[in-house]
Scaffold this motif. Structure first.
Motif, PDB file in Angstrom:
ATOM      1  N   GLU A 177       0.816  -1.206   0.000  1.00 37.54           N
ATOM      2  CA  GLU A 177       0.000   0.000   0.000  1.00 37.54           C
ATOM      3  C   GLU A 177       0.856   1.265   0.000  1.00 37.54           C
ATOM      4  O   GLU A 177       1.909   1.318   0.630  1.00 37.54           O
ATOM      5  CB  GLU A 177      -0.872  -0.023   1.255  1.00 37.54           C
ATOM      6  CG  GLU A 177      -1.878   1.071   1.355  1.00 37.54           C
ATOM      7  CD  GLU A 177      -2.819   0.807   2.510  1.00 37.54           C
ATOM      8  OE1 GLU A 177      -3.845   0.147   2.294  1.00 37.54           O
ATOM      9  OE2 GLU A 177      -2.506   1.256   3.623  1.00 37.54           O
ATOM     10  N   TYR A 178       0.385   2.275  -0.709  1.00 35.71           N
ATOM     11  CA  TYR A 178       0.985   3.610  -0.720  1.00 35.71           C
ATOM     12  C   TYR A 178      -0.089   4.604  -0.296  1.00 35.71           C
ATOM     13  O   TYR A 178      -1.229   4.544  -0.779  1.00 35.71           O
ATOM     14  CB  TYR A 178       1.489   3.972  -2.115  1.00 35.71           C
ATOM     15  CG  TYR A 178       1.833   5.428  -2.252  1.00 35.71           C
ATOM     16  CD1 TYR A 178       3.017   5.930  -1.738  1.00 35.71           C
ATOM     17  CD2 TYR A 178       0.963   6.319  -2.871  1.00 35.71           C
ATOM     18  CE1 TYR A 178       3.333   7.273  -1.844  1.00 35.71           C
ATOM     19  CE2 TYR A 178       1.272   7.655  -2.989  1.00 35.71           C
ATOM     20  CZ  TYR A 178       2.459   8.126  -2.470  1.00 35.71           C
ATOM     21  OH  TYR A 178       2.767   9.454  -2.563  1.00 35.71           O
ATOM     22  N   LYS A 179       0.247   5.515   0.628  1.00 36.62           N
ATOM     23  CA  LYS A 179      -0.678   6.564   1.062  1.00 36.62           C
ATOM     24  C   LYS A 179       0.014   7.919   0.979  1.00 36.62           C
ATOM     25  O   LYS A 179       1.194   8.048   1.277  1.00 36.62           O
ATOM     26  CB  LYS A 179      -1.132   6.345   2.500  1.00 36.62           C
ATOM     27  CG  LYS A 179      -2.069   5.201   2.685  1.00 36.62           C
ATOM     28  CD  LYS A 179      -2.551   5.141   4.109  1.00 36.62           C
ATOM     29  CE  LYS A 179      -3.444   3.943   4.323  1.00 36.62           C
ATOM     30  NZ  LYS A 179      -3.897   3.840   5.709  1.00 36.62           N
ATOM     31  N   HIS A 180      -0.752   8.918   0.586  1.00 34.66           N
ATOM     32  CA  HIS A 180      -0.284  10.300   0.539  1.00 34.66           C
ATOM     33  C   HIS A 180      -1.219  11.130   1.417  1.00 34.66           C
ATOM     34  O   HIS A 180      -2.426  11.145   1.181  1.00 34.66           O
ATOM     35  CB  HIS A 180      -0.286  10.826  -0.893  1.00 34.66           C
ATOM     36  CG  HIS A 180       0.227  12.208  -1.005  1.00 34.66           C
ATOM     37  ND1 HIS A 180       1.563  12.478  -1.162  1.00 34.66           N
ATOM     38  CD2 HIS A 180      -0.400  13.395  -0.953  1.00 34.66           C
ATOM     39  CE1 HIS A 180       1.734  13.782  -1.211  1.00 34.66           C
ATOM     40  NE2 HIS A 180       0.560  14.365  -1.094  1.00 34.66           N
ATOM     41  N   LEU A 181      -0.668  11.791   2.434  1.00 32.07           N
ATOM     42  CA  LEU A 181      -1.454  12.606   3.345  1.00 32.07           C
ATOM     43  C   LEU A 181      -1.107  14.076   3.154  1.00 32.07           C
ATOM     44  O   LEU A 181       0.069  14.431   3.051  1.00 32.07           O
ATOM     45  CB  LEU A 181      -1.184  12.228   4.801  1.00 32.07           C
ATOM     46  CG  LEU A 181      -1.818  10.946   5.313  1.00 32.07           C
ATOM     47  CD1 LEU A 181      -1.083   9.729   4.827  1.00 32.07           C
ATOM     48  CD2 LEU A 181      -1.859  10.961   6.816  1.00 32.07           C
ATOM     49  N   ASN A 182      -2.130  14.929   3.118  1.00 28.11           N
ATOM     50  CA  ASN A 182      -1.975  16.375   3.107  1.00 28.11           C
ATOM     51  C   ASN A 182      -2.505  16.897   4.437  1.00 28.11           C
ATOM     52  O   ASN A 182      -3.716  16.892   4.669  1.00 28.11           O
ATOM     53  CB  ASN A 182      -2.750  17.018   1.957  1.00 28.11           C
ATOM     54  CG  ASN A 182      -2.148  16.715   0.619  1.00 28.11           C
ATOM     55  OD1 ASN A 182      -0.939  16.631   0.490  1.00 28.11           O
ATOM     56  ND2 ASN A 182      -2.991  16.530  -0.379  1.00 28.11           N
ATOM     57  N   VAL A 183      -1.597  17.320   5.310  1.00 32.37           N
ATOM     58  CA  VAL A 183      -1.968  17.829   6.626  1.00 32.37           C
ATOM     59  C   VAL A 183      -2.217  19.322   6.503  1.00 32.37           C
ATOM     60  O   VAL A 183      -1.336  20.082   6.094  1.00 32.37           O
ATOM     61  CB  VAL A 183      -0.868  17.542   7.666  1.00 32.37           C
ATOM     62  CG1 VAL A 183      -1.284  18.046   9.033  1.00 32.37           C
ATOM     63  CG2 VAL A 183      -0.558  16.058   7.713  1.00 32.37           C
ATOM     64  N   LEU A 184      -3.427  19.762   6.849  1.00 33.94           N
ATOM     65  CA  LEU A 184      -3.825  21.158   6.725  1.00 33.94           C
ATOM     66  C   LEU A 184      -3.545  21.871   8.042  1.00 33.94           C
ATOM     67  O   LEU A 184      -4.280  21.706   9.014  1.00 33.94           O
ATOM     68  CB  LEU A 184      -5.307  21.253   6.367  1.00 33.94           C
ATOM     69  CG  LEU A 184      -5.744  20.447   5.149  1.00 33.94           C
ATOM     70  CD1 LEU A 184      -7.240  20.517   4.979  1.00 33.94           C
ATOM     71  CD2 LEU A 184      -5.026  20.930   3.915  1.00 33.94           C
TER      72      LEU A 184
END
Length: 97
Positions: A70-77
């Motif tokens: 699995e690959y995940k990309h998170l954008n923390v605001l």
């Protein structure tokens, strides 16, 4: 040092669930809270929302055992103008009984 916790929700779509190798896509949202320990406070904003997207492969080894890539990309605001991006690569092994 830094401690914290997070909670998230993910919607996942598996393209071919009956195949031995099943690709999938994910979209999700979440909340993270951080607590900084020690003498120096690195940042003032300690709780943030995030969006995440991901993709992966679910590999059925046998009827009971699976591998998951699995690959995940998170954008923390963050409340400041320096939003963070986090990339995760994960490998998992699972068994059903």
């Amino acid at each position: 040092t830094e401690e914290g916790w997070f909670v998230n929700g993910i919607a996942q779509y598996t393209f071919y669930p009956d195949w031995w190798v099943s690709p999938y896509m994910q979209l999700g949202v979440g909340y993270v809270e951080q607590d900084f320990k020690g003498l120096v406070k690195l940042k003032q904003d300690t709780d943030d929302n995030f969006f995440q997207s991901g993709a992966g492969l679910d590999v059925r080894i046998t009827a009971r055992y699976r591998l998951r890539f699995e690959y995940k990309h998170l954008n923390v605001l963050t409340s400041s103008d320096d939003n963070e991006e986090i990339e995760l690569w994960q490998v998992g092994f699972g068994a059903t009984f």
